[in-house]
Design an enzyme around this catalytic site. Structure first.
Site, short mmCIF file in Angstrom:
data_model
loop_
_atom_site.label_atom_id
_atom_site.label_comp_id
_atom_site.label_asym_id
_atom_site.label_seq_id
_atom_site.Cartn_x
_atom_site.Cartn_y
_atom_site.Cartn_z
N PRO A 37 -7.65 8.38 16.20
CA PRO A 37 -8.54 9.22 17.00
C PRO A 37 -9.91 8.58 17.13
O PRO A 37 -10.37 7.88 16.21
CB PRO A 37 -8.63 10.53 16.18
CG PRO A 37 -7.46 10.49 15.25
CD PRO A 37 -7.20 9.05 14.96
N LYS A 38 -10.55 8.79 18.25
CA LYS A 38 -11.93 8.34 18.44
C LYS A 38 -12.86 9.50 18.13
O LYS A 38 -12.86 10.50 18.84
CB LYS A 38 -12.16 7.85 19.87
CG LYS A 38 -13.56 7.29 20.08
CD LYS A 38 -13.80 6.90 21.51
CE LYS A 38 -15.22 6.38 21.67
NZ LYS A 38 -16.25 7.39 21.28
N TRP A 39 -13.64 9.35 17.07
CA TRP A 39 -14.48 10.45 16.58
C TRP A 39 -15.79 10.52 17.34
O TRP A 39 -16.34 9.51 17.79
CB TRP A 39 -14.73 10.28 15.09
CG TRP A 39 -13.46 10.34 14.31
CD1 TRP A 39 -12.66 9.29 13.95
CD2 TRP A 39 -12.80 11.52 13.85
NE1 TRP A 39 -11.54 9.74 13.30
CE2 TRP A 39 -11.60 11.11 13.22
CE3 TRP A 39 -13.10 12.89 13.90
CZ2 TRP A 39 -10.71 12.01 12.65
CZ3 TRP A 39 -12.22 13.77 13.34
CH2 TRP A 39 -11.04 13.34 12.72
#
Length: 338
Positions: A37-39
């Protein structure tokens, strides 16, 4: 805590994190990629020496002063001489709050201390550059670095140090992408499993549900007949290091327009754009289109866009947020390459 110096840590403090280039779709080579995931937070390299801790933003600026709770946790854990890569996030009711992060960038230490208790930050970890004890991992493939960061998070067992999920299954990554923008993530990052860590290089691939870019504010235009900002003029640095005008955004809320006008007027002056400047002839030109106020290139904004034509946004963009954590020089055309 002993004052930090470059020699206190296993890597120089100016080490840059590995970055990602934007793509419209995830790579699909089976067995070649890991997806995460890209936070939606502040990218951070955390350095731990024998008795010193330092947190560094993507821009290279120190972050430790603004997140004392993270500095304290890292200082107190038993492991020493390591460097980890992650994202600082503050979640409120299950969603990342970028506003809460920005509130930390406050000059008053008492205010920061108060916020660190009321809205504590978390460091979500996804890579390890140096393992505890000083073992350098930069040249090792992602598979080995991932095992190292998993073991580290398990061993330290601290609530504010979380491990970012990962998968090699494309179907899972696509589900994450569909769920982005509904919580603390805003996309998916793909990393080559057999690649080393490449500081400062765009060696990863990121896909967002909506395309965005970080741009420098090189100037602005006033609203017609008013001394209030009507639009921000956006720029990106080209290969020669010059700031080219690439478009504008006029999606400015009336409740913040006066404050933004004051901020821009304080920065007014200079050339604004050192490369291609606004005001050239085009089918959209009007008598007022050439009238703009240059500002010193110090402010960075994230904007949402649809298409790019001739190294310019085809239409006006939508302002997403201000990016005080991003250095203007990091805003390059690499972000919008097709």
């Amino acid at each position: 805590m002993v004052a930090a110096s470059e020699t206190s840590f296993p890597l120089p403090l100016d080490t840059q994190p590995m970055e990602a280039q934007t793509a419209e779709a995830l790579p699909e080579d089976r067995g070649a990629w890991e997806y995460e995931p890209k936070w939606d937070g502040f990218r951070c390299l955390a350095f731990k020496g024998r008795d010193t801790v330092d947190l560094r933003a993507k821009s290279g600026k120190p972050l430790g002063r603004y997140f004392p709770e993270l500095t304290a946790i890292l200082r107190d854990i038993h492991a020493e001489d390591f460097v980890v890569d992650g994202e600082i996030v503050i979640e409120i009711e299950g969603r990342a709050s970028f506003d809460a992060l920005q509130m930390r960038l406050h000059p008053a230490e008492s205010r920061i201390q108060k916020l660190s208790v009321e809205t504590p930050a978390q460091l979500i970890l996804f890579d390890m550059l140096v393992a505890p004890g000083g073992k350098l991992l930069l040249a090792e493939p992602l598979q080995e670095r991932r095992e190292a960061i998993e073991a580290f998070v398990t061993e330290v067992d601290k609530a504010c140090l979380r491990l970012s999920p990962s998968t090699t299954r494309l179907a899972t990554a696509k589900r994450w992408l569909q769920g982005a923008d509904h919580g603390s993530t805003d996309g998916v990052v793909a990393k080559a499993l057999d690649e080393p860590y490449r500081p400062g290089e765009r060696a990863m691939i990121k896909v967002k549900r909506l395309r965005t870019a970080d741009c420098v504010v090189g100037g602005f235009r006033y609203l017609s007949g008013k001394r209030l900002v009507g639009s921000l003029l956006l720029g990106l640095y080209n290969e020669r290091g010059l700031l080219d005008h690439v478009g504008f955004t006029s999606a400015i809320g009336n409740d913040v327009r006066a404050a933004i006008t004051k901020k821009l007027e304080e920065l007014r002056g200079g050339f604004g754009f050192t490369g291609k400047a606004p005001g050239g002839p085009s089918r959209w030109s009007t008598e007022r289109s050439g009238e703009w106020e240059p500002v010193r290139p110090e402010l960075v904004v994230e904007v949402r866009f649809d298409h790019v034509t001739g190294n310019r946004f085809r239409h006006g963009t939508r302002l997403v947020r201000w990016r005080p954590d991003k250095a203007p020089r990091q805003c390059t055309f690499e972000q919008i390459k097709q």
